[in-house]
Write an enzyme that holds these catalytic residues in place. Sequence first.
Site, PDB file in Angstrom:
ATOM      1  N   ILE A  31       0.756  -1.456  -0.423  1.00  0.00           N
ATOM      2  CA  ILE A  31      -0.324   0.279   0.061  1.00  0.00           C
ATOM      3  C   ILE A  31       0.259   0.936  -0.405  1.00  0.00           C
ATOM      4  CG2 ILE A  31       0.038   0.196   2.504  1.00  0.00           C
ATOM      5  CD1 ILE A  31      -3.255   0.548   2.264  1.00  0.00           C
ATOM      6  N   ASN A  83      12.107  -7.524   6.464  1.00  0.00           N
ATOM      7  CA  ASN A  83      13.062  -6.889   7.693  1.00  0.00           C
ATOM      8  C   ASN A  83      12.492  -7.720   8.785  1.00  0.00           C
ATOM      9  OD1 ASN A  83      13.185  -4.443   6.026  1.00  0.00           O
ATOM     10  ND2 ASN A  83      11.364  -4.139   5.905  1.00  0.00           N
ATOM     11  N   GLN A  90      10.703  -3.954  10.897  1.00  0.00           N
ATOM     12  CA  GLN A  90       9.504  -4.587  10.850  1.00  0.00           C
ATOM     13  C   GLN A  90       8.515  -3.522  11.600  1.00  0.00           C
ATOM     14  OE1 GLN A  90       9.682  -8.437  12.165  1.00  0.00           O
ATOM     15  NE2 GLN A  90       8.115  -8.772  10.883  1.00  0.00           N
ATOM     16  N   HIS A  96       6.658 -10.901   6.250  1.00  0.00           N
ATOM     17  CA  HIS A  96       6.097 -10.498   4.615  1.00  0.00           C
ATOM     18  C   HIS A  96       7.757 -10.999   4.266  1.00  0.00           C
ATOM     19  CE1 HIS A  96       6.364  -7.126   7.201  1.00  0.00           C
ATOM     20  NE2 HIS A  96       6.623  -6.480   6.686  1.00  0.00           N
ATOM     21  N   LEU A  97       7.199 -11.162   2.723  1.00  0.00           N
ATOM     22  CA  LEU A  97       8.902 -11.066   2.100  1.00  0.00           C
ATOM     23  C   LEU A  97       8.539  -9.905   0.611  1.00  0.00           C
ATOM     24  CD1 LEU A  97      11.244 -11.954   0.382  1.00  0.00           C
ATOM     25  CD2 LEU A  97       9.888 -13.433  -0.377  1.00  0.00           C
TER      26      LEU A  97
HETATM   27  P1  DGP Z   1       7.782  -3.741   7.237  1.00  0.00           P
HETATM   28  O1  DGP Z   1       8.479  -2.132   7.217  1.00  0.00           O
HETATM   29  O2  DGP Z   1       8.255  -4.997   6.443  1.00  0.00           O
HETATM   30  O3  DGP Z   1       6.828  -4.731   8.374  1.00  0.00           O
HETATM   31  O4  DGP Z   1       6.431  -3.626   6.090  1.00  0.00           O
HETATM   32  C1  DGP Z   1       5.400  -3.339   6.109  1.00  0.00           C
HETATM   33  C2  DGP Z   1       4.612  -3.364   4.626  1.00  0.00           C
HETATM   34  O5  DGP Z   1       3.170  -3.258   4.420  1.00  0.00           O
HETATM   35  C3  DGP Z   1       4.749  -1.503   4.519  1.00  0.00           C
HETATM   36  O6  DGP Z   1       5.188  -0.912   3.065  1.00  0.00           O
HETATM   37  C4  DGP Z   1       3.434  -1.242   4.301  1.00  0.00           C
HETATM   38  C5  DGP Z   1       2.457  -2.570   3.668  1.00  0.00           C
HETATM   39  N1  DGP Z   1       1.354  -2.696   4.751  1.00  0.00           N
HETATM   40  C6  DGP Z   1       0.961  -2.010   5.956  1.00  0.00           C
HETATM   41  N2  DGP Z   1      -0.102  -2.472   5.605  1.00  0.00           N
HETATM   42  C7  DGP Z   1      -1.074  -2.647   4.704  1.00  0.00           C
HETATM   43  C8  DGP Z   1      -2.162  -3.317   4.384  1.00  0.00           C
HETATM   44  O7  DGP Z   1      -2.964  -2.404   4.648  1.00  0.00           O
HETATM   45  N3  DGP Z   1      -2.033  -3.574   2.824  1.00  0.00           N
HETATM   46  C9  DGP Z   1      -1.174  -3.744   2.206  1.00  0.00           C
HETATM   47  N4  DGP Z   1      -1.501  -3.744   0.714  1.00  0.00           N
HETATM   48  N5  DGP Z   1      -0.184  -2.446   2.861  1.00  0.00           N
HETATM   49  C10 DGP Z   1       0.167  -3.033   3.170  1.00  0.00           C
END
Ligand code: DGP
Length: 110
Positions: A31, A83, A90, A96-97
């Site tokens: 997102i 992360n 994180q 998540h990858l």
């Molecule tokens: P990290 O910082 O590695 O935990 O990455 C989390 C990622 O998840 C960040 O890039 C934004 C994404 N993200 C958080 N909430 C949502 C969501 O509701 N939908 C989607 N598609 N991505 C999300």
Amino acid sequence: MGECIFCKIANGEFNTDFLYEDDLVVAFRDIEPQAPDHILIIPRDHYISIKDISDEAIIGRLFLAGNKVVEQLGISSFRYVINTGKDAGQAVFHIHLHLLAGRKMGWPPG
Ligand code: DGP
């Protein structure tokens, strides 16, 4: 896990467009994209981080799913990132990858 946003996404509660899905993992666009192509690949089951997964099938499937998205999008250069822990960036505690592509990336990472 009841309140986990990625569990809800994997369960289809937000009608997320999956670029890939199978019985163990799903892939969808981030997102807050940090690159033109920024896809997250997650296991359907809840694990806080990569170090909490002992099932090699799930670890393997995360990368194989990423490779399928790479092929599907015709990507040649890309980066996988996981992360792990707050200091590593994180923010969502369902492993998540990250698959990042579509721009030149620096090394070492910040
Ligand atoms: P990290 O910082 O590695 O935990 O990455 C989390 C990622 O998840 C960040 O890039 C934004 C994404 N993200 C958080 N909430 C949502 C969501 O509701 N939908 C989607 N598609 N991505 C999300």
